[in-house]
Structures are given as structure tokens and as C-alpha cells.
Scaffold this active site. Structure first.
Site, PDB file in Angstrom:
ATOM      1  N   GLU A 152      46.517  -6.971 -26.935  1.00 52.11           N
ATOM      2  CA  GLU A 152      47.863  -7.349 -26.495  1.00 52.11           C
ATOM      3  C   GLU A 152      48.825  -7.557 -27.659  1.00 52.11           C
ATOM      4  OE1 GLU A 152      46.560  -9.428 -22.271  1.00 52.11           O
ATOM      5  OE2 GLU A 152      46.887 -10.692 -24.025  1.00 52.11           O
ATOM      6  N   ASP A 177      39.231 -10.275 -16.318  1.00 49.74           N
ATOM      7  CA  ASP A 177      38.097 -10.895 -16.988  1.00 49.74           C
ATOM      8  C   ASP A 177      36.884 -10.986 -16.066  1.00 49.74           C
ATOM      9  OD1 ASP A 177      40.502 -11.462 -18.244  1.00 49.74           O
ATOM     10  OD2 ASP A 177      39.920 -13.449 -18.895  1.00 49.74           O
TER      11      ASP A 177
END
Length: 769
Positions: A488, A358
């Protein structure tokens, strides 16, 4: 979604105390200063549901991995963000009755996070046994100026009686982590000591041997006049404090000011932890609450000058962006290259680790544009210093010859994520490391970074891709098998388009970097080739072969990129088809059901289109957006921002605004019903991107700055400030005009709606839209 906070341009305000909201508020009202932070726990005792959280940056615990079936290559531990000793505690008794909001009548409760000045405040009236009513006002901050100090001003006023108010300021080392894998406590307490007007506690993490010192000083007043009283000294094996008792008349204000100094072995030798913590607390005590706060407030004023985004006509949008900017600035300051931007910052324990991809994908754009370039350079150097660990991580999975796989989750460069589908398969994170170097250089022009640090990282990453990619005889192309993309909700799939795309781009960019260093700094190039044992001809030929013949899934009939091989084998449902009562699906569905669905957690193919937007026409972006966004459930905090930026690009401003509100108020309105576990710090940078790169249309290509602003119809005006190649400029946008205001020392050239514009130093230029 849950809305209980009052909209305000500069504050987050909770009116009325509802214990059901308390854990969420503890996250939302958290404060920090880059070195330490604190959830919005009450200073006084609270026996209701609470997640106590006090955090010291860089301190972690290697909690042994807990899995049902161990697989080769698993990390041995999951690094936990540690709940450290609690320094905010002040127990309060009124004529012998303990103040506990879980057991008394509470009225006029207002909790305020002042984002402009960086402090947390509470005010309330409480009625205790015998109908004795008190008014309480508590204010605290962790100093941005004196970054190892915290301070609290706690005031109690008897409303309808005269009596005794006792304060017990303390430090508590008997704390636990809620997410401990084996329910163990992570700290040893090495030293406790109470003295008149002061206390000290020293703690040590088990296994990792981090040590922290906590020293406190305090002073008491009644109606502003200092009170001298003999304290009762209290200490046990893990708890230390003082207890004082004050005689207070009806309407008089009893006040305790508590000053804390916090040291850690990251910054001090263990034999001076105590002396330095005591000195820090003493200096804060002598400076006084008001001066300490004034210095802190000035630091926040300086930060807001460069990072604020102003929105007129939409209070919720304004509050949302400032909330996100506030938490980003108090989580990471760029002053220590050993630190990074944790996904929960100083607001909770969930996820563990201190660094995810991130940072490179979302946070670097924010810091690049709002801070001196050195701040972003520190983030890149952080990864460079972990390069050897990344090579070791790859070696554990069978990769050789200097190939590097950066960790999905880490505290020290070593992989510590214990979910196999992430640890082994979400390898696209490697691409984010390379892209961050590219992003930094194209915004700053700092090519020197390549020869100093960047080239080694790029070569190691490209070596990984070269080995991870295999040749398919059936397809007569190179393929990448067994991966998890940014989505995901898909595990162990083949040829995720985004992963394949960024892998090929990495190898291409590495070759460009090699050529640059070779041509510009031949001596350094020769030195690096020897250090890396780099065989230019052989290795780059392999990269060229892959680049020229990589498989990229595509659906010719739909004329859209396929997220991965076989995506259309799934039943094609839309997110709007879902029962709202089953959202978010990750809290209601089995993992098996999620994996078999076509629902997308966050931008995946669209993440790649965002990163490499210049390679696509608007029509191509629109086709892919229209295909993927309706299938996306946005159950990752990282999702709405990318969709907002791309929606703006293709002219869908209403959709962009919807996604902007979702990302900016993700935690304030608790869209994903998980804010009680902590805030989504890294995605907050995506909120900033939604405005500056989305509505503002900011791009950087070939070290040139481009702006193409649009404005949502809900806004009267908005303005942001950015730094590009060391030049500071402000952009103000209305429905009719765009004003570029230069704060630079030289003439700035940029492209506004693809037209070259020059703005003289400290001048402004207005262009009618």
C-alpha cells in the site's frame, strides 16, 4: 519496539503499573469468546488515559464517510466496530475515598493474561488517603461455554485498618467511539432499570438499529461468607447500578462477584431481549463463579488440544505463538456464519468493518488446519451470502453483467472503506476470495462446495477480471491499469505483478471448476448456467485470450519479477539505509514522500510467489527474495509471516527466525508503535503459518499432504497438530528426528521430505533427519 512484559510459556505478565503502558496493555490483555469481548480496562474507576472498549460481535454503526472531495463510487459510510455499553464497571470506595489508580500509590501491581485457561487477573496494593492500604485481586472472563455471559470476581482486603468498603457494580450506556468521524455518540439508551441485586440496560444503535440488552446480578461475601445488605439503587438516563457497603476488619477479604448476560437483536427478537438477558445473568449467578469458570476452562482445554504449538528452549517464541493462537481462538469460533474475523477482533476500534481480505489470505489456513472443516466452510459461506452485494459494489464502479468486486472492508457485504486508493484500486482482494475456495477444497476434498456455492462466486470474480483488464496496443498484451497491490506504499500504478498473476489464475481456476461441475453434476451445472446467465463459449474465450497474453513486468537484466511497471524508475534504497528515528516511516514521512520511495510496506511480489510457490524453482524464489526483502520495511502486520515462510524455503533459517519473532511478538513487543489502538488479529494467523508452513514445511498439492520440517537452532524441539481431509495428526521436530503421531481413525499417507510415508491409525512413525 517496547519490551515490558515478562516472558512466560502460558501467561502474559505485566509487573509494575506504568500509566504510559496502560493503553497498550488494555489491548494486549483483551479477552473474548467469539460473541463478545472486552479490552483490559479496569473495573474500578480510572481517570488516566484509557480506551474503553466493550464489543458485541456483528454490531456496527454506519458512520457517514468523511472526505474532503467526494468521488463517484465512494461508499456512503464507514462501518465502525462499536464500543458498546460498559458492563465490567465496579466503582470502589474505601471509607468514602474512591479507588483510582491515577491518584493513589500503587505497589506490587501484576496484571496477568492466562492464555491456557482464558482469564484476565490483576493484583496490586494501593495506598489511599490517610495511608490506608488495601490489597486488590480482580479476575474476569467471558465464557467460552456460556457465550452470552461474563463474570468478575473482585476482592478487596484492608491491610492496615478496619473500615467500610463499598462496591458499586453498574452498567454504563453513556459511551463513545474514539474514531467517530463526526464526534457523535452511536447509541440510544432505551431502557434502564435497577432492582435489588440486579440491573438492566438496553441500547440501540442509531441508523442501523441493532439492539443489545445487558443484565447483571451480583453477590457479596466477607471472608467467604455471604453478606446480605440493602443496596442503594442508582439509575439515570444512561447509567444503572447498585451500591452496597460492607464493614470489613483488617485482613478480611471483601468480595463482589458480578455476573452479566448480554443479548443482541442478531440472536433475539427485540421484545425478548430483556427477559433473555435477565435469565442469562440469573443462570450464571445461580451456577456460581467457580462452576461457570470450570465450564469455560474446559472449553479452552479442548481448543488447545487441537491448536497448540509447543516450543522447547525458547520462552519468548513459545509465548509469542500461544498469544497469537489465543487471540485467534477467542475472536472467531465458527459457530455463526454471519460473523467473521475482524482485523482488531475485540481489542480496539481502528480500521472499522468486520471483514478484510486478511480472512481469506491468512486466517483460513489456520482454521483449516486446527478446526473442523465446517468452521472454514462457514467463512466461505459468509462470502457467498454477500455475493449479491459484491455484484452491486462492482456495479457502482461501472462493471456489468454479474461481475463482482468483493469489498476491501465490510460489515454486511457492502463496501465501506473510504480511502479512494484502497476502495477503487486494491482489487487484488477479489483473488483472495477465489484462492480461499481453492485452498479449502485442496485441504478437505469437499468438491461439493463448488456446486453448492463456490462456482457462482468464481464466475462472478472472473467476470470482474475480464472487464477490469484491457488490451494495450502499445504492448500488444493485456494490461491492468490503476491498481494498488498488497504494497500500500504504491498507489495507482500499472500492472502490479501480484494482481495480474492472481487475476489470470482466477480465470484458469474458474474454468477448471466449471468443467468439474459440468462433468460431475450436469443437472446442477445447467441450473447454475441459467441462474448466472452464463455464456460459456464467449466468456471463457475472453478469459483464455487474457490468460495467454497477459503482461507480467519482468527485469531481464536483474532476472527478477518487477513489482509493477516502472518500479526501477525509483531511487533504489534499502530499508537498512533508513534512520531508525524515522521508523516506522508511515508515522514520520508525508504520504507523498512514501509514494515516491521504493520502500515496500509488506510482501507484494513475494505474496504471489508464496501463493503459487509450486510454479517457481528455489533459485527463482531466492533471487526475488534477495531483491525485495531488503527494500521492505515490514510496516504491515501481514508482512513478516510471508517472508519467514519463504526464507525457510530457501534455507535462510536465521532470517526466517528473525521474521518469526517479529510476527509472533509484533503486538507483545509493539514493533510498529501502534498496539494501543488494538491488536493485529488477522496477522496472528500468519504467525501460525510461519511455523507450520515455514519451519514445518507443510504444503498441500492435489489433495496430498507434504511436510519438510526444519528447526531453528534456538529451539530444542517443536510440535504442532493439524487436520488434513478430516484426519488429525501431530508433528514433533528435533534437530535429529521428525515424529508423525496419528490421532486419526484410519491410515494416513503423506510425503515427508518428498518420500511417501504411511502412518497407521493411532500409531506414530519416526524418521531420522
Amino acid at each position: 519496539m517496547k519490551k515490558y512484559l515478562r516472558p512466560d510459556e502460558w501467561c502474559v505478565i505485566e509487573e509494575g503499573f506504568d500509566p504510559a503502558n496502560h493503553r497498550a496493555s488494555e489491548s494486549i490483555f483483551s479477552i473474548g469468546n467469539g460473541k463478545m469481548g472486552q479490552r483490559a480496562n479496569f473495573e474500578e474507576k480510572y481517570s488516566g488515559s484509557s480506551l474503553q472498549g466493550s464489543y458485541v460481535a456483528g454490531v456496527y454503526y454506519p458512520d457517514k464517510t468523511r472526505v474532503g472531495w467526494w468521488k463517484n463510487g465512494y461508499p456512503e459510510y464507514f462501518a465502525k466496530v462499536l464500543n458498546s455499553p460498559n458492563w465490567i464497571g465496579i466503582n470502589v470506595h474505601v471509607d468514602g475515598t474512591e479507588l483510582d489508580l491515577n491518584y493513589c500509590d500503587v505497589e506490587n501491581f501484576v496484571r496477568t493474561l492466562n492464555m491456557k485457561e482464558g482469564y484476565l487477573q490483576r493484583e496490586f496494593d494501593a495506598t489511599l488517603d490517610g495511608n490506608k492500604k488495601i490489597h486488590v485481586k480482580a479476575q474476569r472472563f467471558v465464557s467460552m461455554a456460556d457465550t452470552e455471559n461474563g463474570a468478575i470476581r473482585y476482592e478487596v482486603t484492608p491491610v492496615n485498618f478496619s473500615g467500610k468498603i463499598s462496591f458499586t457494580p453498574y452498567i454504563d450506556g453513556d459511551i463513545e467511539n474514539e474514531d467517530s468521524n463526526y464526534d457523535e455518540k452511536f447509541w440510544n439508551i432505551l431502557d434502564v432499570d435497577a432492582s435489588e441485586g440486579a440491573a438492566y440496560l438496553e441500547s440501540q444503535t442509531k441508523k442501523s438499529d441493532f439492539r443489545c440488552g445487558f443484565a447483571m446480578r451480583y453477590q457479596a461475601t466477607v471472608n467467604g461468607k455471604a453478606v446480605t445488605t440493602k443496596p442503594e439503587l442508582i439509575q439515570s438516563a444512561k447509567w444503572v447500578g447498585n451500591r452496597i457497603e460492607l464493614e470489613v476488619k483488617e485482613g478480611e477479604k471483601a468480595c463482589l462477584e458480578k455476573f452479566v448476560g448480554v443479548t443482541s437483536s442478531l440472536n433475539y427478537a427485540t421484545d425478548v431481549l430483556r427477559s433473555n438477558a435477565v435469565e442469562l445473568a440469573t443462570c450464571a449467578y445461580k451456577k456460581g463463579f467457580d462452576q461457570l469458570f470450570a465450564d469455560h476452562k474446559q472449553k479452552w482445554e479442548d481448543k488447545w488440544v487441537h491448536s497448540d504449538i509447543k516450543i522447547k528452549g525458547d520462552v519468548e517464541a513459545q509465548q509469542g505463538i500461544r498469544f497469537n493462537i489465543f487471540h485467534l481462538n477467542q475472536t472467531y469460533t465458527g459457530e455463526d456464519e454471519r460473523l467473521n474475523v475482524g482485523p482488531k477482533g475485540f481489542t480496539g476500534e481502528k480500521y472499522g468493518g468486520t471483514t478484510y481480505w486478511d480472512t481469506e489470505a491468512y486466517c483460513i489456513p489456520f482454521f483449516l488446519m486446527t478446526s473442523p472443516s465446517q468452521v472454514t466452510r462457514q467463512l466461505l459461506i459468509y462470502r457467498y451470502k454477500h455475493l449479491q452485494k459484491a455484484i452491486e459494489n462492482a456495479a457502482k464502479l461501472g462493471f456489468t453483467d454479474g461481475a463482482a468486486l468483493y469489498p476491501m472492508v465490510t460489515a454486511n457485504g457492502e463496501e465501506c472503506h473510504n480511502e479512494w486508493e484502497i476502495t477503487f484500486m486494491e482489487v487484488h482482494r477479489n483473488g483472495a476470495m477465489a484462492y480461499a475456495i481453492h485452498n479449502y477444497i485442496r485441504h478437505t476434498g469437499d468438491y461439493k462446495y463448488l456446486e453448492e456455492y463456490g462456482l457462482e462466486v468464481l464466475v462472478a470474480i472472473s467476470r470482474f477480471w475480464s472487464q477490469r483488464i484491457t488490451f494495450s496496443e502499445a504492448k500488444n498484451q493485456f494490461v491492468m491499469l490503476g491498481v494498488t497491490g498488497p504494497n500500500e506504499y504504491e498507489n495507482n500504478i500499472n500492472n502490479n505483478w501480484y494482481t495480474n498473476k492472481i487475476a489470470v489464475w482466477c480465470m484458469k481456476y474458474t474454468m477448471e471448476a466449471l468443467n468439474y461441475v459440468k462433468d460431475s453434476h450436469p443437472a446442477r451445472y445447467k441450473e447454475l448456467v441459467a441462474k448466472m446467465n452464463f455464456n460459456s463459449g464467449e466468456e471463457t474465450q475472453r478469459w483464455k485470450d487474457i490468460m495467454g497474453n497477459m503482461h507480467f513486468p519482468y527485469n531481464q537484466e536483474l532476472d527478477v519479477i518487477m513489482q509493477q511497471d516502472g518500479f526501477m524508475d525509483k531511487e533504489q534504497l534499502m530499508a537498512d539505509d533508513l534512520d531508525p528515528a524515522q521508523r516506522p516511516i508511515n508515522q514520520y514521512w508525508s504520504w507523498d514522500r512514501i509514494l515516491r520511495s521504493n520502500f515496500i510496506k509488506q510482501a507484494d511480489t513475494l505474496q504471489g510467489i508464496y501463493a503459487f510457490e509450486e510454479e517457481f524453482t528455489n533459485e527463482e524464489i531466492e533471487r526475488n527474495f534477495n531483491f525485495y526483502e531488503p527494500r521492505t520495511v515490514h510496516e504491515s502486520s501481514l508482512s513478516p509471516c510471508v517472508h519467514s515462510i519463504l526464507a525457510t524455503k530457501i534455507g535462510r533459517i536465521e532470517k526466517a527466525y528473525e521474521m518469526y519473532l517479529r510476527t509472533s511478538r509484533l503486538d507483545l513487543d509493539d514493533y510498529n508503535a501502534e498496539v494501543h489502538e488494538g491488536l493485529h488479529i488477522t496477522s496472528m494467523a500468519g504467525t501460525w503459518m510461519s511455523i507450520v508452513e515455514g519451519f514445518g514445511g507443510k504444503r498441500a498439492y492435489d489433495q496430498k499432504l507434504y511436510l519438510s520440517p526444519v528447526i531453528p537452532e534456538q529451539w530444542q524441539e517443536y510440535a504442532f497438530r493439524i487436520t488434513f481431509k478430516g484426519n488429525d495428526l501431530e508433528v514433533r521436530v528435533t534437530a535429529k528426528e521428525v515424529e508423525i503421531i496419528s490421532h486419526a481413525k484410519e491410515t494416513i499417507e503423506l510425503y515427508l521430505y518428498d518420500e511417501l510415508v504411511s502412518v497407521e491409525a493411532n500409531e506414530s512413525k519416526t524418521v531420522w533427519r
